[in-house]
Each structure stands twice: as C-alpha cells, then as structure tokens.
Design a protein around this motif. Structure first.
Motif, PDB file in Angstrom:
ATOM      1  N   LEU A  33       4.955  -9.137  39.483  1.00 43.88           N
ATOM      2  CA  LEU A  33       4.619  -8.378  38.362  1.00 43.88           C
ATOM      3  C   LEU A  33       3.651  -7.128  38.986  1.00 43.88           C
ATOM      4  O   LEU A  33       2.681  -7.666  39.610  1.00 43.88           O
ATOM      5  CB  LEU A  33       3.804  -9.190  37.172  1.00 43.88           C
ATOM      6  N   ARG A  34       3.891  -6.010  38.631  1.00 46.49           N
ATOM      7  CA  ARG A  34       3.006  -4.884  39.219  1.00 46.49           C
ATOM      8  C   ARG A  34       2.421  -4.159  37.743  1.00 46.49           C
ATOM      9  O   ARG A  34       3.227  -3.670  36.873  1.00 46.49           O
ATOM     10  CB  ARG A  34       3.701  -3.962  39.894  1.00 46.49           C
ATOM     11  N   LEU A  35       1.099  -4.209  37.580  1.00 48.30           N
ATOM     12  CA  LEU A  35       0.613  -3.381  36.540  1.00 48.30           C
ATOM     13  C   LEU A  35       0.398  -1.826  37.019  1.00 48.30           C
ATOM     14  O   LEU A  35      -0.491  -1.689  38.003  1.00 48.30           O
ATOM     15  CB  LEU A  35      -0.689  -4.029  36.228  1.00 48.30           C
ATOM     16  N   VAL A  36       0.557  -0.848  36.369  1.00 50.60           N
ATOM     17  CA  VAL A  36       0.453   0.460  36.773  1.00 50.60           C
ATOM     18  C   VAL A  36      -0.251   1.344  35.639  1.00 50.60           C
ATOM     19  O   VAL A  36       0.120   1.257  34.442  1.00 50.60           O
ATOM     20  CB  VAL A  36       1.759   1.179  37.059  1.00 50.60           C
ATOM     21  N   HIS A  37      -1.103   1.801  36.067  1.00 51.43           N
ATOM     22  CA  HIS A  37      -2.111   2.779  35.074  1.00 51.43           C
ATOM     23  C   HIS A  37      -1.615   4.355  35.661  1.00 51.43           C
ATOM     24  O   HIS A  37      -2.293   4.678  36.831  1.00 51.43           O
ATOM     25  CB  HIS A  37      -3.414   2.578  35.012  1.00 51.43           C
ATOM     26  N   ALA A  38      -1.397   5.203  34.821  1.00 54.26           N
ATOM     27  CA  ALA A  38      -1.112   6.535  35.145  1.00 54.26           C
ATOM     28  C   ALA A  38      -2.157   7.505  34.514  1.00 54.26           C
ATOM     29  O   ALA A  38      -2.303   7.168  33.231  1.00 54.26           O
ATOM     30  CB  ALA A  38       0.300   7.042  34.795  1.00 54.26           C
ATOM     31  N   TRP A  39      -2.742   8.455  35.125  1.00 54.63           N
ATOM     32  CA  TRP A  39      -3.909   9.029  34.488  1.00 54.63           C
ATOM     33  C   TRP A  39      -3.776  10.621  35.125  1.00 54.63           C
ATOM     34  O   TRP A  39      -3.125  10.825  36.325  1.00 54.63           O
ATOM     35  CB  TRP A  39      -5.391   8.787  34.562  1.00 54.63           C
ATOM     36  N   ASN A  40      -3.747  11.540  34.149  1.00 52.77           N
ATOM     37  CA  ASN A  40      -3.682  12.952  34.761  1.00 52.77           C
ATOM     38  C   ASN A  40      -4.855  13.830  34.349  1.00 52.77           C
ATOM     39  O   ASN A  40      -5.242  13.619  33.131  1.00 52.77           O
ATOM     40  CB  ASN A  40      -2.371  13.631  34.363  1.00 52.77           C
ATOM     41  N   TRP A  41      -5.354  14.648  35.395  1.00 54.85           N
ATOM     42  CA  TRP A  41      -6.608  15.416  35.036  1.00 54.85           C
ATOM     43  C   TRP A  41      -6.544  16.986  35.720  1.00 54.85           C
ATOM     44  O   TRP A  41      -5.760  17.078  36.565  1.00 54.85           O
ATOM     45  CB  TRP A  41      -7.775  14.588  35.662  1.00 54.85           C
ATOM     46  N   HIS A  42      -6.942  17.744  34.951  1.00 52.09           N
ATOM     47  CA  HIS A  42      -6.778  19.013  35.261  1.00 52.09           C
ATOM     48  C   HIS A  42      -8.278  19.604  35.653  1.00 52.09           C
ATOM     49  O   HIS A  42      -8.996  19.489  34.889  1.00 52.09           O
ATOM     50  CB  HIS A  42      -6.130  19.868  34.205  1.00 52.09           C
ATOM     51  N   PRO A  43      -8.493  19.796  36.869  1.00 54.61           N
ATOM     52  CA  PRO A  43      -9.930  20.392  37.301  1.00 54.61           C
ATOM     53  C   PRO A  43     -10.340  21.445  36.409  1.00 54.61           C
ATOM     54  O   PRO A  43      -9.681  22.649  36.372  1.00 54.61           O
ATOM     55  CB  PRO A  43      -9.777  20.630  38.599  1.00 54.61           C
ATOM     56  N   ARG A  44     -11.894  21.693  35.946  1.00 51.30           N
ATOM     57  CA  ARG A  44     -12.337  22.780  35.295  1.00 51.30           C
ATOM     58  C   ARG A  44     -13.391  22.827  36.199  1.00 51.30           C
ATOM     59  O   ARG A  44     -14.567  22.083  35.916  1.00 51.30           O
ATOM     60  CB  ARG A  44     -12.697  22.354  33.882  1.00 51.30           C
ATOM     61  N   GLN A  45     -13.746  24.075  36.589  1.00 51.53           N
ATOM     62  CA  GLN A  45     -14.969  24.579  37.312  1.00 51.53           C
ATOM     63  C   GLN A  45     -15.815  23.622  38.026  1.00 51.53           C
ATOM     64  O   GLN A  45     -15.027  22.915  39.105  1.00 51.53           O
ATOM     65  CB  GLN A  45     -15.955  25.117  36.154  1.00 51.53           C
ATOM     66  N   GLN A  46     -17.167  23.220  37.767  1.00 50.10           N
ATOM     67  CA  GLN A  46     -17.845  22.338  38.574  1.00 50.10           C
ATOM     68  C   GLN A  46     -17.696  20.675  38.155  1.00 50.10           C
ATOM     69  O   GLN A  46     -18.437  19.841  38.834  1.00 50.10           O
ATOM     70  CB  GLN A  46     -19.359  22.594  38.221  1.00 50.10           C
ATOM     71  N   ASP A  47     -16.990  20.343  37.080  1.00 46.31           N
ATOM     72  CA  ASP A  47     -16.928  19.119  36.723  1.00 46.31           C
ATOM     73  C   ASP A  47     -16.066  18.318  37.411  1.00 46.31           C
ATOM     74  O   ASP A  47     -15.646  17.068  36.762  1.00 46.31           O
ATOM     75  CB  ASP A  47     -17.011  18.810  35.185  1.00 46.31           C
ATOM     76  N   GLY A  48     -15.284  18.668  38.572  1.00 48.04           N
ATOM     77  CA  GLY A  48     -13.970  17.856  38.956  1.00 48.04           C
ATOM     78  C   GLY A  48     -14.225  16.638  39.289  1.00 48.04           C
ATOM     79  O   GLY A  48     -13.643  15.529  39.050  1.00 48.04           O
ATOM     80  N   GLU A  49     -15.447  16.320  40.114  1.00 41.22           N
ATOM     81  CA  GLU A  49     -15.738  15.089  40.715  1.00 41.22           C
ATOM     82  C   GLU A  49     -16.115  14.157  39.707  1.00 41.22           C
ATOM     83  O   GLU A  49     -15.831  12.800  39.601  1.00 41.22           O
ATOM     84  CB  GLU A  49     -16.856  15.135  41.728  1.00 41.22           C
ATOM     85  N   ILE A  50     -17.107  14.657  38.724  1.00 39.01           N
ATOM     86  CA  ILE A  50     -17.417  13.580  37.600  1.00 39.01           C
ATOM     87  C   ILE A  50     -16.430  13.251  36.709  1.00 39.01           C
ATOM     88  O   ILE A  50     -16.200  12.026  36.517  1.00 39.01           O
ATOM     89  CB  ILE A  50     -18.476  14.255  36.758  1.00 39.01           C
ATOM     90  N   ALA A  51     -15.319  14.224  36.340  1.00 37.96           N
ATOM     91  CA  ALA A  51     -14.200  13.802  35.784  1.00 37.96           C
ATOM     92  C   ALA A  51     -13.292  12.767  36.268  1.00 37.96           C
ATOM     93  O   ALA A  51     -12.756  11.761  35.961  1.00 37.96           O
ATOM     94  CB  ALA A  51     -13.436  15.123  35.324  1.00 37.96           C
ATOM     95  N   THR A  52     -12.996  13.101  37.682  1.00 37.38           N
ATOM     96  CA  THR A  52     -12.337  12.305  38.469  1.00 37.38           C
ATOM     97  C   THR A  52     -12.750  10.659  38.441  1.00 37.38           C
ATOM     98  O   THR A  52     -12.247   9.568  38.315  1.00 37.38           O
ATOM     99  CB  THR A  52     -12.086  12.587  39.876  1.00 37.38           C
ATOM    100  N   ALA A  53     -14.050  10.656  38.724  1.00 39.09           N
ATOM    101  CA  ALA A  53     -14.719   9.410  38.718  1.00 39.09           C
ATOM    102  C   ALA A  53     -14.374   8.625  37.331  1.00 39.09           C
ATOM    103  O   ALA A  53     -14.379   7.528  37.206  1.00 39.09           O
ATOM    104  CB  ALA A  53     -16.318   9.571  39.031  1.00 39.09           C
ATOM    105  N   ALA A  54     -14.863   9.578  36.422  1.00 35.75           N
ATOM    106  CA  ALA A  54     -14.482   8.740  34.818  1.00 35.75           C
ATOM    107  C   ALA A  54     -13.220   8.325  34.525  1.00 35.75           C
ATOM    108  O   ALA A  54     -12.812   7.077  34.321  1.00 35.75           O
ATOM    109  CB  ALA A  54     -15.009   9.889  33.746  1.00 35.75           C
ATOM    110  N   GLN A  55     -12.264   8.937  35.174  1.00 41.04           N
ATOM    111  CA  GLN A  55     -10.835   8.655  35.096  1.00 41.04           C
ATOM    112  C   GLN A  55     -10.366   7.404  35.759  1.00 41.04           C
ATOM    113  O   GLN A  55      -9.862   6.602  35.297  1.00 41.04           O
ATOM    114  CB  GLN A  55      -9.822   9.755  35.279  1.00 41.04           C
TER     115      GLN A  55
END
Length: 300
Positions: A33-55
């Motif tokens: 069995l493989r569990l898969v989580h898919a997430w998609n994020w569109h970068p906005r200005q300076q918050d890219g790294e924070i948003a990616t870490a949250a995702q």
C-alpha cells in the motif's frame, strides 16, 4: 515489484476511510500500500519559503494520520508514503499509472473534500487508466460484511455482495473480470445487474430483441446475460453468481441494486479525446448516489 494499491490522502475523514479501505484491499490482493498526498502552491512575492514549509507540514501530518490509523487497523500491510507537488489531478493520474488500484475518498452528493475539490475527483475518475475506487466517510471494515445472527455488525461474517452493473449492448471484459476477481478475493456472491428499457416499435431492427410482452423480453435479456457470463463462471467456478435483469433506467436500477452491497463495480469508456474526460451517466450517478464503495473500471 508488484504494483501497489495507492490511496490519496489529505487528512479528511473521507480520505482516512479510503486509506483504511485501501489497506484491507491491499491485504486481499497481497499487494503493498502506498499513501500519496498531493499539494499545489503558487508562489507569491516573499512568502514562498514559508508557504512551502507550511504545505509540507500539512502533507506530513495528513500522511502520518493515515499511517497511524492503518497501523492500528491493518498492521500486516506493507506500507510506504509519498508527497507529490503539483496540480492535484495530474498528480493523482500519474500515481494511478503506477497502481494496481487507486482509492480516493468521496463525499457523494456534497462533492469532494481536500485536494478533491470541485471537478478534480471526477477528472481523476474520468481520466485514470486504472480502476479507481471511491469510498465514503465513515466506511469501516464491518460495513463490508454481513451482520451476524443477531443483526449486529461484525467482521467475522461473510462479505456482502459485489454488484456488477453490466451493459449487454457492450459487455466489457475488463469490467466483468474486475468484478469476478473482487468477489473471488472476498469469497462473496456476485450480483450481475442489467437494466433494460422497452424500445419503441419504430426503432426495432431485424436483429433486435423486440418481443412485445415484457415478461418475454425480460427472459430474453436474462438468457443473454447468462450467455455473456458463462465463460466467466467457468473461469471463476468458486464465485456464486446471481443474474438480474430489471426494466428501468440503468442509473436508477444500479443505485437500488447497490443498497446493502459491499462494492459496486461499473465501467467507464475511455474517451477518444483525453482533454475532455467523461465518466458517463451511469458511473456519474453511482459516484453521487451509492452508499457503498464504488469501483469505476476504464475500458476501450
């Protein structure tokens, strides 16, 4: 290595139920069995790294919740997990290419939750090259089994019926074989259902089943159904088969037939235009109105 059963998870109750159902199915099929989580994020200005870490944190939490539940309920299953970044539909369709079976959570009439918002789930079902099973929130192991002698829920009783919706105008081996195999794995009864409607006399051709009396027409259809399934009866002699023909619209007939079933199996024709995915009216009705898990099997 054998292709795994894959479950898409997002932390919702629907996806957790789907992951647990997928674990039981993996054990039945003797697959990992493989569990898969898919997430998609569109970068906005300076918050890219924070948003990616949250995702990534949310993805890890969702996967951990699913894994913890499966470890409690199906400890024998071989389990791994994967995070996939990108549009949800594309990620799940890609995962399906590697799967023996793809399992997703479903909210039925209310739509889909988490990364299956809006048209994503229907797009996955309509575009996947492998069978997809949709599982409702609250689905538990006992729901697959018949009640015990006292009417109480149990996992020690036999499995509920596998119901196969079959179109005798275009019977498809992939769909029929999937249903027979699911019944074999469960040692359950297979209920094959065909819906027919009385044709207009104007539309009848020389080779059509055009009997005027409804009982006679039903008997003709039942004989046709038996003939189509004969080769599968011989291939799966251990599977008890009940053949049913009912007058009415296919979608309505199947929704009624699936009441009390453990699994409904329907087909979906692969579209000639992959950019316009379609589930078809019968599969669409089953996805939205049937309470038990629904397997949608693609065919040519």
């Amino acid at each position: 290595m054998l292709p795994p059963v894959i479950a898409g998870v997002d932390g919702s109750s629907e996806s957790l139920a789907a992951a647990e159902w997928a674990a039981r199915e993996a054990l039945r099929r003797d697959r990992p069995l493989r569990l898969v989580h898919a997430w998609n994020w569109h970068p906005r200005q300076q918050d890219g790294e924070i948003a990616t870490a949250a995702q990534r944190h949310l993805a890890q939490r969702s996967l951990r919740q699913a894994e913890d539940r499966i470890r409690r309920t199906c400890p024998a299953v071989k389990l791994d997990q994967e995070q996939v970044e990108g549009p949800a539909t594309a990620a799940l369709l890609k995962a399906a290419e590697q799967a023996d079976l793809l399992v997703l959570g479903s909210r039925g009439l209310s739509g889909f939750t988490g990364f299956l918002v809006g048209s994503v789930a229907l797009d996955v079902v309509a575009g996947a090259g492998r069978p997809v099973v949709l599982v409702r929130s609250g689905e538990e192991a006992a729901d697959e089994h018949l009640p015990d002698d006292d009417g109480a829920e149990s996992t020690r009783t036999g499995y509920r019926d596998v119901v196969l919706g079959i179109d005798l105008a275009d019977p498809c081996d992939e769909v029929i074989e999937f249903a027979f195999e699911e019944a074999r794995l469960r040692r359950s009864r297979l209920k094959a259902v065909h819906a027919w409607q009385q044709p207009s006399p104007i539309g009848l051709g020389a080779g059509d089943i055009g009997l005027v009396k409804r009982p006679d027409r039903a008997e003709e259809w039942l004989g046709f159904l038996s003939a189509v399934l004969q080769v599968w009866r011989e291939k799966y002699p251990e599977v008890e088969v009940v053949e049913t023909v009912t007058e009415g619209r296919a979608a309505s007939v199947l929704v009624r037939a699936a009441s009390g079933a453990g699994l409904l199996v329907v087909g979906r024709r692969r579209t000639e235009r992959p950019t316009v995915p379609r589930t078809g009216p019968v599969a669409h009705a089953a996805i939205h109105h049937v309470g038990c898990p629904v397997a949608v099997v693609p065919h040519d």
